[in-house]
Design an enzyme around this catalytic site. Structure first.
Site, PDB file in Angstrom:
ATOM      1  CB  SER A 290      -0.875   0.007   1.254  1.00  9.62           C
ATOM      2  OG  SER A 290      -1.528   1.247   1.391  1.00  9.62           O
TER       3      SER A 290
ATOM      4  CE1 TYR B 129      -3.926  -2.091   4.773  1.00 11.57           C
ATOM      5  CE2 TYR B 129      -3.347   0.148   4.137  1.00 11.57           C
ATOM      6  CZ  TYR B 129      -3.658  -1.149   3.799  1.00 11.57           C
ATOM      7  OH  TYR B 129      -3.703  -1.510   2.474  1.00 11.57           O
TER       8      TYR B 129
ATOM      9  CE  LYS C 259      -1.539  -4.245   3.043  1.00 11.84           C
ATOM     10  NZ  LYS C 259      -1.805  -5.480   2.317  1.00 11.84           N
TER      11      LYS C 259
END
Length: 174
Positions: A121, A145, A149
């Site tokens: 991402s 998040y 990643k």
């Protein structure tokens, strides 16, 4: 044969569709927490797809896929993707996105599968230091998040150095 993790989700299913249209045989593993069995049923009408309802957090599920199918490449889309939820419940994200990925990578190494595409991402970058952002841009994630990643990308680098697990990381912007 290509293994697509999270292949019943939006991006995963479109990738599966593309490969099916090119004649590839696909195995999908998805726990259907965010994916849809209806999507898998539609894909089965289009091409040669095998579906395993399983969870990458469960090592037995991962091992079963690699034992039952001759996998040579993995495309890894499985993971939770909601930034706000990752802030409210970081443990859930680390278990599902990082630990589950390690299960996958270890099983790949054990079965001598050495190629993976990882759905990362643009969240790994955080606030832009400069634009346009390129691959050399500093990584400073702002939330769990993005951290997930980024950590998985770093793990893949380590697995390449130690186990020759070759990876490509796709950092999507929205």
């Amino acid at each position: 044969m290509i293994l697509v993790t999270g292949g019943a989700g939006y991006i995963g299913s479109h990738t599966v569709l593309n490969f099916l249209n090119k004649g590839y045989e696909i195995v999908v593993i998805d726990n259907l927490e965010n994916g849809h069995i209806e999507t898998i049923n539609t894909l089965k009408q289009i091409g040669n797809i095998h579906f395993v309802k399983g969870d990458l957090r469960n090592l037995d599920d991962v091992e079963a896929v690699f034992s039952n199918y001759q996998i040579d490449t993995v495309i890894h889309f499985a993971g939770f993707i909601q930034v706000e939820e990752s802030v409210r419940n970081p443990e859930k994200y680390y278990k599902n996105n990082v630990l589950a990925s390690i299960n996958l990578f270890n099983t790949m190494v054990q079965h001598n599968v050495q190629k993976i595409v990882f759905s990362s991402s643009a969240a790994v970058y955080g606030e832009p230091v400069y634009t346009p952002i390129d691959e050399k841009h500093p990584k400073k994630p702002l939330n769990p998040y993005g951290e997930n990643k980024s950590k998985v990308e770093e793990i893949l680098k380590d697995y390449d150095a130690k186990y020759n697990l070759k990876s490509i990381c796709l950092r999507y912007f929205n």
